[in-house]
Scaffold this motif. Sequence first.
Motif, PDB file in Angstrom:
ATOM      1  N   PRO A   1      39.452  49.852  48.080  1.00  0.00           N
ATOM      2  CA  PRO A   1      39.788  50.857  49.103  1.00  0.00           C
ATOM      3  C   PRO A   1      38.795  50.911  50.272  1.00  0.00           C
ATOM      4  O   PRO A   1      39.199  51.110  51.416  1.00  0.00           O
ATOM      5  CB  PRO A   1      39.785  52.180  48.337  1.00  0.00           C
ATOM      6  CG  PRO A   1      39.973  51.804  46.914  1.00  0.00           C
ATOM      7  CD  PRO A   1      39.372  50.439  46.752  1.00  0.00           C
ATOM      8  N   ALA A   2      37.520  50.709  49.980  1.00  0.00           N
ATOM      9  CA  ALA A   2      36.521  50.738  51.059  1.00  0.00           C
ATOM     10  C   ALA A   2      36.718  49.562  52.007  1.00  0.00           C
ATOM     11  O   ALA A   2      36.622  49.711  53.232  1.00  0.00           O
ATOM     12  CB  ALA A   2      35.120  50.718  50.474  1.00  0.00           C
ATOM     13  N   GLU A   3      36.998  48.401  51.441  1.00  0.00           N
ATOM     14  CA  GLU A   3      37.225  47.217  52.271  1.00  0.00           C
ATOM     15  C   GLU A   3      38.525  47.355  53.071  1.00  0.00           C
ATOM     16  O   GLU A   3      38.583  46.976  54.239  1.00  0.00           O
ATOM     17  CB  GLU A   3      37.263  45.965  51.402  1.00  0.00           C
ATOM     18  CG  GLU A   3      37.265  44.687  52.205  1.00  0.00           C
ATOM     19  CD  GLU A   3      37.183  43.445  51.342  1.00  0.00           C
ATOM     20  OE1 GLU A   3      37.363  42.356  51.901  1.00  0.00           O
ATOM     21  OE2 GLU A   3      36.955  43.565  50.124  1.00  0.00           O
ATOM     22  N   ILE A   4      39.549  47.928  52.448  1.00  0.00           N
ATOM     23  CA  ILE A   4      40.817  48.163  53.148  1.00  0.00           C
ATOM     24  C   ILE A   4      40.590  49.084  54.336  1.00  0.00           C
ATOM     25  O   ILE A   4      41.078  48.822  55.439  1.00  0.00           O
ATOM     26  CB  ILE A   4      41.879  48.753  52.196  1.00  0.00           C
ATOM     27  CG1 ILE A   4      42.311  47.701  51.178  1.00  0.00           C
ATOM     28  CG2 ILE A   4      43.085  49.269  52.978  1.00  0.00           C
ATOM     29  CD1 ILE A   4      43.192  48.238  50.069  1.00  0.00           C
ATOM     30  N   GLN A   5      39.823  50.147  54.122  1.00  0.00           N
ATOM     31  CA  GLN A   5      39.552  51.092  55.205  1.00  0.00           C
ATOM     32  C   GLN A   5      38.770  50.430  56.336  1.00  0.00           C
ATOM     33  O   GLN A   5      39.036  50.663  57.514  1.00  0.00           O
ATOM     34  CB  GLN A   5      38.801  52.319  54.678  1.00  0.00           C
ATOM     35  CG  GLN A   5      38.720  53.448  55.673  1.00  0.00           C
ATOM     36  CD  GLN A   5      40.092  53.922  56.139  1.00  0.00           C
ATOM     37  OE1 GLN A   5      41.002  54.114  55.333  1.00  0.00           O
ATOM     38  NE2 GLN A   5      40.253  54.098  57.434  1.00  0.00           N
TER      39      GLN A   5
ATOM     40  N   ARG B   1      47.897  38.244  56.725  1.00  0.00           N
ATOM     41  CA  ARG B   1      48.205  37.432  55.540  1.00  0.00           C
ATOM     42  C   ARG B   1      46.941  37.134  54.739  1.00  0.00           C
ATOM     43  O   ARG B   1      46.954  37.146  53.505  1.00  0.00           O
ATOM     44  CB  ARG B   1      48.856  36.117  55.957  1.00  0.00           C
ATOM     45  CG  ARG B   1      50.304  36.244  56.274  1.00  0.00           C
ATOM     46  CD  ARG B   1      50.949  34.878  56.509  1.00  0.00           C
ATOM     47  NE  ARG B   1      52.249  35.066  57.091  1.00  0.00           N
ATOM     48  CZ  ARG B   1      52.656  34.501  58.220  1.00  0.00           C
ATOM     49  NH1 ARG B   1      51.869  33.673  58.880  1.00  0.00           N
ATOM     50  NH2 ARG B   1      53.858  34.740  58.689  1.00  0.00           N
ATOM     51  N   GLU B   2      45.867  36.850  55.451  1.00  0.00           N
ATOM     52  CA  GLU B   2      44.603  36.517  54.800  1.00  0.00           C
ATOM     53  C   GLU B   2      44.080  37.686  53.962  1.00  0.00           C
ATOM     54  O   GLU B   2      43.474  37.480  52.917  1.00  0.00           O
ATOM     55  CB  GLU B   2      43.577  36.151  55.878  1.00  0.00           C
ATOM     56  CG  GLU B   2      42.218  35.773  55.368  1.00  0.00           C
ATOM     57  CD  GLU B   2      41.291  35.451  56.524  1.00  0.00           C
ATOM     58  OE1 GLU B   2      40.137  35.915  56.480  1.00  0.00           O
ATOM     59  OE2 GLU B   2      41.717  34.749  57.460  1.00  0.00           O
ATOM     60  N   ASN B   3      44.341  38.895  54.407  1.00  0.00           N
ATOM     61  CA  ASN B   3      43.792  40.077  53.742  1.00  0.00           C
ATOM     62  C   ASN B   3      44.820  40.847  52.918  1.00  0.00           C
ATOM     63  O   ASN B   3      44.543  41.965  52.495  1.00  0.00           O
ATOM     64  CB  ASN B   3      43.158  40.999  54.781  1.00  0.00           C
ATOM     65  CG  ASN B   3      41.964  40.359  55.435  1.00  0.00           C
ATOM     66  OD1 ASN B   3      41.066  39.886  54.770  1.00  0.00           O
ATOM     67  ND2 ASN B   3      41.971  40.309  56.766  1.00  0.00           N
ATOM     68  N   LYS B   4      45.963  40.259  52.650  1.00  0.00           N
ATOM     69  CA  LYS B   4      47.018  41.003  51.961  1.00  0.00           C
ATOM     70  C   LYS B   4      46.699  41.296  50.497  1.00  0.00           C
ATOM     71  O   LYS B   4      47.264  42.216  49.919  1.00  0.00           O
ATOM     72  CB  LYS B   4      48.361  40.282  52.074  1.00  0.00           C
ATOM     73  CG  LYS B   4      48.511  39.065  51.207  1.00  0.00           C
ATOM     74  CD  LYS B   4      49.893  38.475  51.363  1.00  0.00           C
ATOM     75  CE  LYS B   4      50.059  37.260  50.483  1.00  0.00           C
ATOM     76  NZ  LYS B   4      51.387  36.702  50.622  1.00  0.00           N
ATOM     77  N   ASN B   5      45.781  40.557  49.902  1.00  0.00           N
ATOM     78  CA  ASN B   5      45.456  40.761  48.494  1.00  0.00           C
ATOM     79  C   ASN B   5      44.193  41.583  48.270  1.00  0.00           C
ATOM     80  O   ASN B   5      43.711  41.666  47.150  1.00  0.00           O
ATOM     81  CB  ASN B   5      45.324  39.412  47.784  1.00  0.00           C
ATOM     82  CG  ASN B   5      46.650  38.677  47.744  1.00  0.00           C
ATOM     83  OD1 ASN B   5      47.695  39.286  47.543  1.00  0.00           O
ATOM     84  ND2 ASN B   5      46.611  37.373  47.962  1.00  0.00           N
TER      85      ASN B   5
END
Length: 91
Positions: free
Chosen positions: A49-53, A41-45
């Motif tokens: 792309p680099a941070e998501i990976q 939930r904290e990272n849903k926004n």
Amino acid sequence: MAASSRAQVLDLYRAMLRESKRFGAYNYRTYAIRRIRDAFRENKNVKDPAEIQALVNKARRDLGIIRRQVHIGQMYSTDKLVIENQEKPRA
């Protein structure tokens, strides 16, 4: 987020929850499930792309840790807590 990475993240989320539900100890099980939900939930926004990976890679490592801990916990089982033995109320 691309559709493929969204599906990948959702699969990872489900796998982590599914594996956490296998913890034998009630406290470990509820803590792991709560932490997984809170972290996602904290990272849903997050849009980068680099941070998501990086977050996906961390979640994969964490999934491996959860799997190992579940196996270790199964080797050393304990008695159930009082809270686990209660029947769920019928609606």
